[in-house]
Every structure is written in structure tokens, then in C-alpha cells.
Design a protein around this motif. Structure first.
Motif, PDB file in Angstrom:
ATOM      1  N   VAL A  99      17.307   3.970   5.116  1.00  0.00           N
ATOM      2  CA  VAL A  99      17.444   3.815   3.669  1.00  0.00           C
ATOM      3  C   VAL A  99      16.077   3.888   3.006  1.00  0.00           C
ATOM      4  O   VAL A  99      15.055   3.577   3.623  1.00  0.00           O
ATOM      5  N   THR A 100      16.082   4.298   1.734  1.00  0.00           N
ATOM      6  CA  THR A 100      14.848   4.428   0.982  1.00  0.00           C
ATOM      7  C   THR A 100      15.059   3.976  -0.450  1.00  0.00           C
ATOM      8  O   THR A 100      16.198   3.964  -0.940  1.00  0.00           O
ATOM      9  N   VAL A 104      13.556  -0.572  -5.719  1.00  0.00           N
ATOM     10  CA  VAL A 104      13.639  -1.920  -5.148  1.00  0.00           C
ATOM     11  C   VAL A 104      12.996  -1.928  -3.772  1.00  0.00           C
ATOM     12  O   VAL A 104      12.973  -0.928  -3.070  1.00  0.00           O
ATOM     13  N   SER A 105      12.459  -3.078  -3.416  1.00  0.00           N
ATOM     14  CA  SER A 105      11.976  -3.292  -2.054  1.00  0.00           C
ATOM     15  C   SER A 105      12.795  -4.455  -1.505  1.00  0.00           C
ATOM     16  O   SER A 105      12.454  -5.617  -1.723  1.00  0.00           O
ATOM     17  N   PRO A 106      13.896  -4.129  -0.846  1.00  0.00           N
ATOM     18  CA  PRO A 106      14.836  -5.190  -0.457  1.00  0.00           C
ATOM     19  C   PRO A 106      14.249  -6.139   0.587  1.00  0.00           C
ATOM     20  O   PRO A 106      13.512  -5.713   1.478  1.00  0.00           O
ATOM     21  N   PRO A 107      14.594  -7.421   0.484  1.00  0.00           N
ATOM     22  CA  PRO A 107      14.197  -8.342   1.539  1.00  0.00           C
ATOM     23  C   PRO A 107      14.851  -7.918   2.854  1.00  0.00           C
ATOM     24  O   PRO A 107      15.959  -7.392   2.860  1.00  0.00           O
ATOM     25  N   PRO A 119       9.897   2.989   2.083  1.00  0.00           N
ATOM     26  CA  PRO A 119       9.657   2.912   0.637  1.00  0.00           C
ATOM     27  C   PRO A 119       9.235   4.259   0.054  1.00  0.00           C
ATOM     28  O   PRO A 119       8.580   5.056   0.715  1.00  0.00           O
ATOM     29  N   LYS A 120       9.650   4.502  -1.189  1.00  0.00           N
ATOM     30  CA  LYS A 120       9.205   5.678  -1.943  1.00  0.00           C
ATOM     31  C   LYS A 120       7.932   5.269  -2.675  1.00  0.00           C
ATOM     32  O   LYS A 120       7.788   4.115  -3.064  1.00  0.00           O
TER      33      LYS A 120
END
Length: 172
Positions: A99-100, A104-107, A119-120
Motif C-alpha cells: 500500500v502507498t 496519510v502515514s498510517p500507524p 510512502p509517496k
């Protein structure tokens, strides 16, 4: 090879005869979808494209050869990318998911086990490295119990190598 999943009027090509691994890319931003498709095709993958989770689920149902899904988290539709990843793992445990997101930067606790986050923004090298380091799921067949020729559970008692030297190559 590019296949659009669920796009009206788009001619679908069969992926049944391919020997290249198949990846499903789920991205609602057209330029990022194109960027990913070209990167994966250049790396030797056949690519199926979807713009949302609903279209991705349709593609997964129609193309059993998909081995990997690369999905954005924030996208339109009934599911986000994390929900899609969890659903894929429940329905198709043999498929790996990456996933990317740039939004958001999910916990870590919200990312399903076995799913990796990228991350993008990312470079093509980072994308391909993340894909290469994605643990391959254990095929469901590999988890099935092994039985001997009588139908009883087999037991492994040693690790002696087996030699096929002198074994017949043709059988009547």
C-alpha cells in the motif's frame, strides 16, 4: 501488457497464457497510474489497472493469476486501500499487498499484518525495491497437511537427499 479492469469500452486482453507475473495497480490519479504501470511493465510484469477498490475486487475475481496488488490508501469508492488490503488477505491469502499514500502515514497498527507501506513520493527504484522485499505469501496448498499413499498423515523422519539418477524418464 496493460489490462484495464472495469473500464467500459476498453478491450480486455487475456492474461491466461502469460508467463510474466501479474500485478494489479489500484490508483485513482491517472499520472501515477501511468507511472506505476510503465515501471512495472519495464520490470517484467503484466499490469492490470483499477481506479478504485470495487474495480480492483472485480479484477481479482476475473484474473486468478494476480500475485501482487499495489494500492493507494486514499481513493474514491466503498473501501480505502487499507480496507482493500485486509479484504484481499481474507479472500486471497496467496496474494501479496503493498500500500502507498502521500495523504496519510498510517500507524503500523492499522496496516494489516503482512502488508507493506511505501510512502509517496517514491522513485521507480524505491517502488521496485519495496515490491522485491515484499514477503511472498505462503501458498494455501503449502499449508495443507501432507498424506502418504494410504491417506494417513505423513511424517518426516529424516532429511536424506533423494537421487533420481537412473530413474526412468518415460512411463508406459
Amino acid at each position: 501488457m496493460r489490462v484495464n479492469a472495469g473500464t467500459p469500452g476498453v478491450r480486455r486482453r487475456s492474461l491466461r497464457m502469460t508467463t510474466r507475473p501479474i500485478i494489479l495497480v489500484v490508483e485513482d490519479q491517472p499520472l501515477l497510474l501511468l507511472h506505476c504501470r510503465l515501471a512495472f511493465e519495464d520490470a517484467g510484469y503484466d499490469v492490470i489497472q483499477a481506479v478504485d477498490a470495487d474495480t480492483a475486487l472485480e479484477a481479482l475475481s476475473r484474473h486468478p493469476g494476480i500475485r501482487t496488488v499495489f494500492t493507494d490508501i486514499a481513493m474514491p469508492g466503498s473501501l480505502n486501500g487499507l480496507d482493500l488490503a485486509a479484504l484481499i488477505q481474507a479472500r486471497w491469502p496467496d496474494i501479496s499487498v503493498l500500500v502507498t499514500s502521500g495523504a496519510v502515514s498510517p500507524p503500523r497498527s492499522t496496516i494489516p499484518p503482512g502488508v507493506r507501506f511505501l510512502p509517496k513520493p517514491y522513485t521507480v527504484r524505491q517502488l521496485l525495491d519495496a515490491l522485491a522485499s515484499q514477503p511472498a505469501p505462503i501458498p494455501a496448498k503449502a499449508l495443507a497437511p501432507v498424506h502418504d499413499c494410504t491417506g494417513q498423515p505423513a511424517t518426516v523422519t529424516g532429511t536424506a537427499p533423494v537421487s533420481l539418477a537412473g530413474a526412468p524418464t518415460r512411463y508406459p
